[in-house]
Design a protein around this motif. Sequence first.
Motif, PDB file in Angstrom:
ATOM      1  N   UNK A  15       0.790  -1.109   0.003  1.00 40.71           N
ATOM      2  CA  UNK A  15       0.084   0.065   0.008  1.00 40.71           C
ATOM      3  C   UNK A  15       0.945   1.115   0.217  1.00 40.71           C
ATOM      4  N   UNK A  16       0.537   2.002  -0.786  1.00 45.43           N
ATOM      5  CA  UNK A  16       1.112   3.430  -0.757  1.00 45.43           C
ATOM      6  C   UNK A  16       0.738   3.973   0.377  1.00 45.43           C
ATOM      7  N   UNK A  17       1.779   4.642   1.311  1.00 37.48           N
ATOM      8  CA  UNK A  17       1.667   5.292   2.564  1.00 37.48           C
ATOM      9  C   UNK A  17       2.575   6.519   2.675  1.00 37.48           C
ATOM     10  N   UNK A  18       2.020   7.127   3.970  1.00 36.90           N
ATOM     11  CA  UNK A  18       2.929   8.187   4.204  1.00 36.90           C
ATOM     12  C   UNK A  18       3.577   8.176   5.511  1.00 36.90           C
ATOM     13  N   UNK A  19       4.865   8.599   5.565  1.00 38.17           N
ATOM     14  CA  UNK A  19       5.690   8.388   6.950  1.00 38.17           C
ATOM     15  C   UNK A  19       5.685   9.643   7.366  1.00 38.17           C
ATOM     16  N   UNK A  20       5.536   9.992   8.457  1.00 42.61           N
ATOM     17  CA  UNK A  20       5.641  11.539   9.162  1.00 42.61           C
ATOM     18  C   UNK A  20       5.746  11.304  10.698  1.00 42.61           C
ATOM     19  N   UNK A  21       6.216  12.396  11.167  1.00 43.72           N
ATOM     20  CA  UNK A  21       6.387  12.564  12.586  1.00 43.72           C
ATOM     21  C   UNK A  21       5.082  13.270  13.235  1.00 43.72           C
ATOM     22  N   UNK A  22       4.276  12.283  13.516  1.00 42.36           N
ATOM     23  CA  UNK A  22       2.996  12.620  14.300  1.00 42.36           C
ATOM     24  C   UNK A  22       2.952  11.930  15.739  1.00 42.36           C
ATOM     25  N   UNK A  23       1.867  12.208  16.437  1.00 44.43           N
ATOM     26  CA  UNK A  23       1.759  11.385  17.689  1.00 44.43           C
ATOM     27  C   UNK A  23       0.998  10.328  17.475  1.00 44.43           C
ATOM     28  N   UNK A  24       1.436   9.282  18.450  1.00 46.57           N
ATOM     29  CA  UNK A  24       0.570   7.908  18.302  1.00 46.57           C
ATOM     30  C   UNK A  24      -0.968   8.112  18.261  1.00 46.57           C
TER      31      UNK A  24
END
Length: 102
Positions: A48-57
Amino acid sequence: MIITAQNPASKKLSEEENCIRNKCLQCDLEQYNFEFVSVGNNDFSWAEESFVCRISLSFAIELARKYQQNAIYFVQEEQLFLLSCLSDRTNINLGNWLHRIR
């Protein structure tokens, strides 16, 4: 965190439907720095095409629920983890992240 809006509840959607869903998720993430990644099983027969980012759990789980996702991914000490967004909150170590992300 690694999150997608594709294939809600692991039900395969068309490429067009998945694209629309990920565009909506991208709008939800527009204030964060993110990168596009593809995350899949060992042989990438399911990816799956996804996003990686710094967000809270908590925000990641909120978004996962909004887009009917069963789980999200995160990387810790070179290991890729699958974290269930369902009530069980199962956390599974999938091994070295380099083998599951492209």
